[in-house]
Design a protein around this motif. Sequence first.
Motif, PDB file in Angstrom:
ATOM      1  N   ILE A 189     -77.901  30.154  57.109  1.00 24.10           N
ATOM      2  CA  ILE A 189     -78.329  29.020  57.942  1.00 24.10           C
ATOM      3  C   ILE A 189     -77.311  27.893  57.852  1.00 24.10           C
ATOM      4  N   ASP A 190     -76.789  27.648  56.636  1.00 22.30           N
ATOM      5  CA  ASP A 190     -75.735  26.633  56.484  1.00 22.30           C
ATOM      6  C   ASP A 190     -74.560  26.930  57.409  1.00 22.30           C
ATOM      7  N   MET A 191     -74.135  28.183  57.418  1.00 19.32           N
ATOM      8  CA  MET A 191     -72.989  28.581  58.241  1.00 19.32           C
ATOM      9  C   MET A 191     -73.287  28.365  59.726  1.00 19.32           C
ATOM     10  N   ILE A 192     -74.506  28.697  60.151  1.00 15.99           N
ATOM     11  CA  ILE A 192     -74.886  28.524  61.559  1.00 15.99           C
ATOM     12  C   ILE A 192     -74.895  27.046  61.932  1.00 15.99           C
ATOM     13  N   VAL A 193     -75.449  26.216  61.036  1.00 16.63           N
ATOM     14  CA  VAL A 193     -75.513  24.783  61.311  1.00 16.63           C
ATOM     15  C   VAL A 193     -74.104  24.188  61.386  1.00 16.63           C
ATOM     16  N   ILE A 194     -73.236  24.600  60.483  1.00 12.98           N
ATOM     17  CA  ILE A 194     -71.851  24.094  60.494  1.00 12.98           C
ATOM     18  C   ILE A 194     -71.132  24.539  61.763  1.00 12.98           C
ATOM     19  N   MET A 195     -71.334  25.783  62.174  1.00 11.10           N
ATOM     20  CA  MET A 195     -70.713  26.272  63.408  1.00 11.10           C
ATOM     21  C   MET A 195     -71.217  25.490  64.619  1.00 11.10           C
ATOM     22  N   GLU A 196     -72.523  25.207  64.654  1.00 12.87           N
ATOM     23  CA  GLU A 196     -73.078  24.451  65.772  1.00 12.87           C
ATOM     24  C   GLU A 196     -72.525  23.022  65.789  1.00 12.87           C
ATOM     25  N   LEU A 197     -72.408  22.450  64.594  1.00  7.16           N
ATOM     26  CA  LEU A 197     -71.834  21.103  64.489  1.00  7.16           C
ATOM     27  C   LEU A 197     -70.408  21.075  65.028  1.00  7.16           C
ATOM     28  N   ARG A 198     -69.616  22.050  64.657  1.00  5.64           N
ATOM     29  CA  ARG A 198     -68.228  22.097  65.128  1.00  5.64           C
ATOM     30  C   ARG A 198     -68.144  22.354  66.622  1.00  5.64           C
ATOM     31  N   GLU A 199     -69.044  23.155  67.153  1.00 10.31           N
ATOM     32  CA  GLU A 199     -69.027  23.395  68.600  1.00 10.31           C
ATOM     33  C   GLU A 199     -69.354  22.120  69.364  1.00 10.31           C
ATOM     34  N   ARG A 200     -70.264  21.316  68.810  1.00  7.30           N
ATOM     35  CA  ARG A 200     -70.602  20.051  69.468  1.00  7.30           C
ATOM     36  C   ARG A 200     -69.422  19.086  69.460  1.00  7.30           C
ATOM     37  N   ILE A 201     -68.571  19.186  68.445  1.00  6.47           N
ATOM     38  CA  ILE A 201     -67.478  18.231  68.278  1.00  6.47           C
ATOM     39  C   ILE A 201     -66.176  18.757  68.878  1.00  6.47           C
ATOM     40  N   TYR A 202     -65.821  20.019  68.596  1.00  9.99           N
ATOM     41  CA  TYR A 202     -64.548  20.583  69.053  1.00  9.99           C
ATOM     42  C   TYR A 202     -64.643  21.250  70.414  1.00  9.99           C
ATOM     43  N   GLY A 203     -65.840  21.710  70.769  1.00 10.58           N
ATOM     44  CA  GLY A 203     -65.993  22.477  71.996  1.00 10.58           C
ATOM     45  C   GLY A 203     -66.484  23.891  71.689  1.00 10.58           C
ATOM     46  N   ARG A 204     -67.031  24.530  72.676  1.00  8.39           N
ATOM     47  CA  ARG A 204     -67.635  25.852  72.513  1.00  8.39           C
ATOM     48  C   ARG A 204     -66.575  26.932  72.322  1.00  8.39           C
ATOM     49  N   ILE A 205     -66.868  27.883  71.421  1.00  3.50           N
ATOM     50  CA  ILE A 205     -66.002  29.040  71.240  1.00  3.50           C
ATOM     51  C   ILE A 205     -66.149  29.948  72.460  1.00  3.50           C
ATOM     52  N   VAL A 206     -65.048  30.201  73.136  1.00  2.51           N
ATOM     53  CA  VAL A 206     -65.099  30.989  74.373  1.00  2.51           C
ATOM     54  C   VAL A 206     -64.680  32.426  74.118  1.00  2.51           C
ATOM     55  N   ARG A 207     -63.559  32.602  73.437  1.00  2.00           N
ATOM     56  CA  ARG A 207     -63.048  33.945  73.204  1.00  2.00           C
ATOM     57  C   ARG A 207     -63.452  34.461  71.831  1.00  2.00           C
ATOM     58  N   LEU A 208     -63.706  35.756  71.765  1.00  2.46           N
ATOM     59  CA  LEU A 208     -64.027  36.434  70.503  1.00  2.46           C
ATOM     60  C   LEU A 208     -65.219  35.798  69.805  1.00  2.46           C
ATOM     61  N   ARG A 209     -66.210  35.406  70.579  1.00  2.00           N
ATOM     62  CA  ARG A 209     -67.395  34.772  69.995  1.00  2.00           C
ATOM     63  C   ARG A 209     -68.154  35.744  69.094  1.00  2.00           C
ATOM     64  N   GLY A 210     -68.271  36.999  69.526  1.00  2.00           N
ATOM     65  CA  GLY A 210     -68.956  37.990  68.711  1.00  2.00           C
ATOM     66  C   GLY A 210     -68.219  38.264  67.409  1.00  2.00           C
ATOM     67  N   VAL A 211     -66.885  38.307  67.476  1.00  2.00           N
ATOM     68  CA  VAL A 211     -66.079  38.519  66.272  1.00  2.00           C
ATOM     69  C   VAL A 211     -66.273  37.369  65.297  1.00  2.00           C
ATOM     70  N   CYS A 212     -66.341  36.158  65.821  1.00  2.00           N
ATOM     71  CA  CYS A 212     -66.541  34.972  64.984  1.00  2.00           C
ATOM     72  C   CYS A 212     -67.894  35.025  64.282  1.00  2.00           C
ATOM     73  N   ALA A 213     -68.942  35.427  65.008  1.00  2.00           N
ATOM     74  CA  ALA A 213     -70.275  35.519  64.403  1.00  2.00           C
ATOM     75  C   ALA A 213     -70.315  36.601  63.319  1.00  2.00           C
ATOM     76  N   ALA A 214     -69.706  37.751  63.604  1.00  2.00           N
ATOM     77  CA  ALA A 214     -69.678  38.829  62.608  1.00  2.00           C
ATOM     78  C   ALA A 214     -68.892  38.414  61.370  1.00  2.00           C
ATOM     79  N   LEU A 215     -67.802  37.708  61.563  1.00  2.00           N
ATOM     80  CA  LEU A 215     -66.997  37.244  60.439  1.00  2.00           C
ATOM     81  C   LEU A 215     -67.771  36.229  59.586  1.00  2.00           C
ATOM     82  N   SER A 216     -68.582  35.406  60.222  1.00  2.21           N
ATOM     83  CA  SER A 216     -69.393  34.433  59.492  1.00  2.21           C
ATOM     84  C   SER A 216     -70.380  35.141  58.566  1.00  2.21           C
TER      85      SER A 216
END
Length: 419
Positions: free
Chosen positions: A18-45
């Motif tokens: 959950i920590d990882m998901i919250v941090i990823m959501e926080l970064r998406e709100r600030i840096y912008g949405r992950i467009v490419r390799l989104r599934g790879v990023c989730a699996a790596l998390s």
Amino acid sequence: MIYLTDYDIYLNTFLCLIDMIVIMELRERIYGRIVRLRGVCAALSVALVALMMFLPGSYKNTYFTLPVSMILLPFYPKNPKKKLLFEVCLFSSIFAYMMVLNDITNMTPRFSDLVITYVALYHAGLWILLFIILKLCRNIDTDLPLSLWFIFLLIPVCIFASSAALIPILGSSDLSRPESDLLHLIVQATFLLINLALLEFLRKFTGYFQKEKEQSLLRQQLQYQEIHYQHLIRSSEQLQKIRHDMKNHLQTLLLLYDAGKTDELKEYLRQTCEVLERSEQVVSTGNPSFDAVLNIKLAEMGKSGISCSPALSIPCGLDLPFSDTVTVLGNLLDNAINSCTAASTIVLSVTWQQGTLFLHMENPCTAADKAPYGIGMKNVEETVKKYSGTMNTEVKDGKYITDIILYRVGTQYTEKKQP
């Protein structure tokens, strides 16, 4: 500290995920949405969290969720200055929070021996902290001068260094353990508040800085409009003079023709054409913003001996704000004029088709390679992104070529269909 049951490690793993998901959501709100390799990023998390939990000392690895999650930063849209500043602030804030929580649990011994209790408190507090940081960072823009950006970056770096140095300093002091813990708690809590106050100050400062940019752009727009209207007035006066003299011109031509004075007739026609050519070129597309920028820049080109005959195919009432027109067209033409010498030529074409605006420009360029974008071109690039568009620039055959596509550009007026 130890886990009381075998299920505690699975619960901690779930909380870290959950920590990882919250941090990823926080970064998406600030840096912008992950467009490419989104599934790879989730699996790596998920893989990173699992690896942390099944390594020796898994409960201690809980605190490395943020550093480990930095492996995912390349997946987010490129913005090095914003990423570095925010990550340093985030790391410094979480470190101070961990120190505060550690001091609190040290002062309450009944919780210090229960790993899962301490870890649960850590996760709950972390989520609250990340939520507060998200609220503070939602409108932060790091497009600041490098000197200011460096100052803002230096503050959390110094806070983190002071937080880390405070541990051995208090450990070697003559204070008792309760006194040392209390003093450490107060100082670390102060550091945490300073970090949060810095984010709030940065948000307000960048908001003020952005307003200053908007006001500067508005002043430029007003200046463009004023100059544009002056051009229109002069052109109107010239047309009135030509219309007033037209009757005399026609009578003179008729007399020369009747008298058979061919040479005098040709010379008179040549002089009249020169007068017409000296009248200012006025672009009138039915779009005040386009007309203002183009007429001003064409006048500048004429004074510098630069030729440009823009090919325009755009409807009347194009739904493109004056600010965006000035930013895109004004900056591109400024750069083109600055790179030209006398007798140079600038090629410009603007076409609109079914909600899409195409812009093509070519101007002389003495450089062999494309230089990094300056402030003007960066502003153009940001404006293009507002319309989900694309901008391609290249240097080829001694020319700097720019191609821009803007999507979702409508018109303010629609043609009425005939019954």
